[in-house]
Design an enzyme around this catalytic site. Structure first.
Site: not given
Length: 490
Positions: A255, A260, A267, A278, A337, A339, A341
């Site tokens: 990933k 993010d 967030k 991230d 959020d 995201e 996956r």
């Protein structure tokens, strides 16, 4: 990287000298020679300090009556259970103020001496490219460590692949440490291209190519940012040489959310700066591929990373949107959020269709829930294959990159059932959040042997450890390098 050399045991003419003494052992070898030169002064100093050689015990002598500027004696604990790598890591901060250091490892085997060097090298890592006003006295001065070993030639030979792995670790740490205004998807992909000099085959796909492949899940995450998405494939053909009829490769998937914000499901502001890392899963995969190529590993491995930035722009994905993944399965996006996956869903499908791998492992800073469950000591391991899971756990134990097996099951899978699409991207609440995330990913693996490592709690360290300075850890590079070695080399 710290300059590492190996030599036969002999008292150095200058710099710092480190003696490694096992618990309950009297000075022997080079230590005994030094004690003679000091007319018994070493023995008297150790007795005065009640030094017994216990693990972590140390004695420092400044300007001893010999040619070295500093003498550091470190306890190794029982010789049978010595952790040579951590020993090397622990000695580095104590000699970093010296220009040169010699480590007397003549009581250790050649492989242990190499591990001492590896530990020191890993601990010496610094990410300081943006420090412009740091005072000279605050910077480490140590440039070179010479490890003395009875079989120094064999120790040097043992260190060569370790050095390649260390370079992979440092690459991953560099990538994870970079600020998001520097390391956005295009820049990340460009840095991957540089790995062709190691012999890797590198292919980069942009939005146009990914749209043709049906990457609706990944591109949905990226659509709120002015920074275009990229997918990078890195291939190492160390076993087959790239022959068309080669065996199925092993595949690692990362990933790579270079920043993010959470998107529209934004967030909280506090701590959001941490979201530059991230993309640690992608950083690990990139470092791993560099390590395998650097040590000329006899294996066929593919590393694929999905690179996006998750921003709340005027074209950003909305909660409630439905996207179609590359697999054809539809996803209701309840929370923008969640995201990572979505990125993995398309990349995993691509990996299966393109490479038909023997097994797959994905890495992602996926959920805060895994930190609640496991803290920062273990990554969360999810797998549909018992043998693969056990091999990952064993590789983690061997390298100190620990993982803990987490459950999967139908009851969790039911929580991501959508009223209007094939699935939704989050479960019914906060409970079991890391598990429902893994269940989501599992829907795209087509029953292939697969493991998912949630590294949200292990990708970054807030304090120094033996071989890991505060900051990016490169968690997974060494574990997966060991996994590959065990799979291909036995």
């Amino acid at each position: 990287m710290l300059d590492i050399a190996f030599a036969k045991p002999a008292l150095p003419k200058s710099g710092a000298l480190v003696l490694l003494i096992a618990e309950g052992a009297a000075p022997a070898g080079l230590a005994a020679e030094l004690d003679t030169e000091m007319e018994g002064g070493l023995t008297r100093a150790l007795e005065a300090a009640a030094f017994k050689g216990k693990k972590g015990q140390s004695v420092t002598l400044w300007a001893p009556v010999v040619s070295v500027s500093k003498l550091l004696v470190l306890g190794m604990g029982p010789i049978a259970g010595v952790d040579a790598e951590k020993l090397g890591g622990s000695l580095y901060p104590q000699v970093s103020g010296e220009a040169h250091c010699t480590v007397a490892a003549d009581a250790l085997t050649a492989s242990q001496a190499a591990a001492v060097a590896m530990g020191a090298a890993l601990r010496a890592y610094r990410f300081d490219r943006y420090r412009t006003t740091e005072k000279a006295e605050d910077k480490p001065k140590l440039e070179k460590i010479t490890v003395l070993a009875a079989d120094h030639g064999e120790a040097k030979h043992a260190f060569a692949p370790m050095k390649a792995v260390a370079h992979g670790v440092f690459l991953a740490r560099d990538l994870v440490s970079e600020p998001a205004n520097v390391l956005f998807p295009i820049e990340f992909a460009d840095r991957c291209k540089e790995l062709t000099k190691l012999g890797l085959e590198v292919e980069v796909l942009g939005p146009k190519e990914m749209k043709k492949l049906g990457f609706g899940a990944l591109l949905g995450v990226a659509q709120g940012s002015i920074n275009e998405a990229r997918m990078v494939t890195m291939r190492w053909n160390g076993l087959s040489g790239g022959k068309k009829k080669a065996e199925k490769p092993v595949c690692f998937i990362g990933k790579g959310v270079t920043f993010d914000t959470g998107g529209i499901s934004i967030k909280p502001a506090g701590g959001m700066e941490d979201m530059k890392w991230d993309m640690a899963g992608a950083g690990t995969v990139t470092g791993l591929m560099a390590a395998l190529a650097g040590r000329k590993a006899k294996c066929d491995v593919v590393g694929i990373i999905g690179l996006v930035e998750n921003m709340p722009g005027d074209n950003a994905q909305r909660p409630g949107d439905v996207v179609t993944s590359a697999s054809g399965q539809t996803i209701e996006v309840i929370n923008t959020d969640a995201e990572g996956r979505l990125v993995l869903a398309d990349v995993i499908h691509y990996a299966i269709e393109k490479y038909d791998p023997k097994f797959m492992v994905d890495l992602a800073t996926l959920t805060g829930a895994i930190i609640v469950a496991l803290g920062h000591e273990h990554a969360g391991l999810f797998s549909n294959d018992e043998e693969l899971a056990q091999r990952i756990l064993a590789a983690g134990t061997a390298t100190g990159e620990l993982a803990w097996r987490m459950p999967l099951g139908e009851a969790y899978d039911k929580q991501i059932k959508s009223d209007i699409a094939d699935m939704k991207n989050v479960g019914g609440g906060r409970a079991g959040g890391s598990i429902t995330a893994a269940q989501f990913i599992q829907r795209f693996v087509q029953g292939r042997p697969w493991a998912h490592l949630d590294i949200a709690g292990t990708a970054w360290s807030s304090k120094d450890a033996a071989t890991i300075p505060k900051g990016a850890t490169a968690y997974g590079v060494r574990m997966l390098d060991r996994l590959v070695a065990d799979h291909y080399e036995g």
